[in-house]
Design an enzyme around this catalytic site. Structure first.
Site, PDB file in Angstrom:
ATOM      1  N   SER A 131       0.828  -1.199   0.000  1.00 22.00           N
ATOM      2  CA  SER A 131       0.000   0.000   0.000  1.00 22.00           C
ATOM      3  C   SER A 131       0.867   1.255   0.000  1.00 22.00           C
ATOM      4  O   SER A 131       1.707   1.426  -0.880  1.00 22.00           O
ATOM      5  CB  SER A 131      -0.967  -0.054   1.195  1.00 22.00           C
ATOM      6  OG  SER A 131      -1.970   0.904   1.097  1.00 22.00           O
ATOM      7  N   ASP A 253      -9.790  -3.933  -5.460  1.00 25.55           N
ATOM      8  CA  ASP A 253      -9.142  -3.181  -4.390  1.00 25.55           C
ATOM      9  C   ASP A 253      -9.730  -1.776  -4.341  1.00 25.55           C
ATOM     10  O   ASP A 253      -9.481  -0.955  -5.214  1.00 25.55           O
ATOM     11  CB  ASP A 253      -7.637  -3.123  -4.670  1.00 25.55           C
ATOM     12  CG  ASP A 253      -6.850  -2.546  -3.506  1.00 25.55           C
ATOM     13  OD1 ASP A 253      -7.471  -1.906  -2.642  1.00 25.55           O
ATOM     14  OD2 ASP A 253      -5.627  -2.732  -3.472  1.00 25.55           O
ATOM     15  N   HIS A 282      -7.088  -6.153  -0.127  1.00 25.47           N
ATOM     16  CA  HIS A 282      -6.015  -5.171   0.062  1.00 25.47           C
ATOM     17  C   HIS A 282      -5.229  -5.482   1.334  1.00 25.47           C
ATOM     18  O   HIS A 282      -4.000  -5.499   1.328  1.00 25.47           O
ATOM     19  CB  HIS A 282      -6.608  -3.765   0.136  1.00 25.47           C
ATOM     20  CG  HIS A 282      -5.584  -2.686   0.297  1.00 25.47           C
ATOM     21  ND1 HIS A 282      -4.939  -2.119  -0.773  1.00 25.47           N
ATOM     22  CD2 HIS A 282      -5.081  -2.085   1.399  1.00 25.47           C
ATOM     23  CE1 HIS A 282      -4.082  -1.206  -0.331  1.00 25.47           C
ATOM     24  NE2 HIS A 282      -4.146  -1.169   0.973  1.00 25.47           N
TER      25      HIS A 282
END
Length: 306
Positions: A131, A253, A282
């Site tokens: 991320s 996502d 995610h």
């Protein structure tokens, strides 16, 4: 391999250090002291919240799949861990505030400071970002071009506007939760995550730590800056390092629409961009740490043979 020896290799070491003036947790599988004899280090830059305990199953599996040959470490974000009783959240409050160590820019400098202090020059460094950790790695490469090898996984760049000023509303309930007994907090977390069929229960305790109050506040502060600053793709850095990068995008996502995958693939047709075909969420650490580590180890094994 002897079962006892295997179990010992599968047990990590946790260190708490001051880095860039802020308390930092380092989770280590394999060699705990890096020296010039080591050639490769795998280092995980987490998402937000940057709690290394979330990645324990992923790291253990990756370390095992790599034949225990290379250390696998994860470094927390500054202030995203509960310090031991002998340490404060910051080493020098005025310096930490001046450098905005808990903000996004401060977190990038925090990771570079960690590398300078703990990893010898010439080490083949494999950086794995999750991320916002991917964004941090790209910025690290821009600030320090000597970083010589990187893989990013999962799930691409964090680009959805979420709580900025409204994060202050959450401070009171988090503070009240922090006052609850540890066992009750753990029970509430298990209840909240009860809908995840294959939940990795190793994530429960790190989540309890996150509810200490200060850690959650620091994570939300960093998140607010992400929403303000992570507004466009860093194409220049990607172009300069294209042969060193692997991007892995989630197919469903909500933090990173599939269109981002198609856009970057069109703009950089010779890059290594992959779209998830396995249905990973995610927050893959909740239930797919082993599977993602297996996948990453296969990428890296191919790369090491070339």
């Amino acid at each position: 391999m002897d079962r006892v020896e295997t179990e010992q290799r599968d047990e990590p070491q946790t260190d708490f250090i001051y880095c860039h003036r802020a308390v930092t947790e380092v989770l280590k599988f394999g060699s705990c002291q890096f020296n010039s004899g080591h050639k490769v280090l795998f280092l995980i830059i987490p998402g937000n919240p940057g709690v290394v305990g979330f990645y324990k199953t992923f790291m253990r599996t990756l370390h095992r799949k790599l034949g225990y040959h290379h250390p696998v470490w994860a470094v927390s974000h500054a202030g995203h861990c509960v310090p031991p009783d002998s340490m404060d959240m910051v080493e020098d409050a005025s310096s930490a505030a001046e450098n905005d160590v808990f903000g996004l820019d401060g977190q990038i400098e925090h990771k570079l400071a960690f590398l300078r202090r703990n990893v010898p020059r010439g080490t083949r460094l494999v950086l794995l970002g999750h991320s916002i950790g991917c964004y941090i790695i790209l910025d690290m490469m821009k600030r320090n071009p000597e970083l010589n090898r990187m893989a990013q996984t999962p799930q691409g760049k964090l680009m959805t506007p979420v709580l900025c000023g409204l994060r202050y509303v959450a401070y009171l309930p988090i503070f009240l939760l922090s006052l609850l007994p540890e066992a009750l907090k753990a029970g509430l977390i298990r209840l909240a995550l009860g809908g995840i069929f294959s939940l990795d229960h190793t994530v429960v305790q790190p989540t309890v730590g996150l509810l200490s109050g200060d850690c959650a506040a620091n994570a939300m502060y960093m998140g607010g800056q992400e929403m303000k600053k992570v507004l466009e793709r860093d194409d220049l850095t990607i172009k300069k390092n294209l042969e060193k990068l692997i991007f892995y995008y989630g197919a469903t996502d909500h933090w990173c629409p599939v269109q981002y995958y198609h856009d970057i693939k069109q703009d950089f047709p010779h890059g290594d961009f992959r779209l998830c075909e396995n249905g990973f969420r995610h927050a893959f650490v909740l239930d797919a740490g082993r599977e993602v580590a297996q996948m990453v180890s296969e990428w890296i094994s191919v790369d090491f043979r070339t």
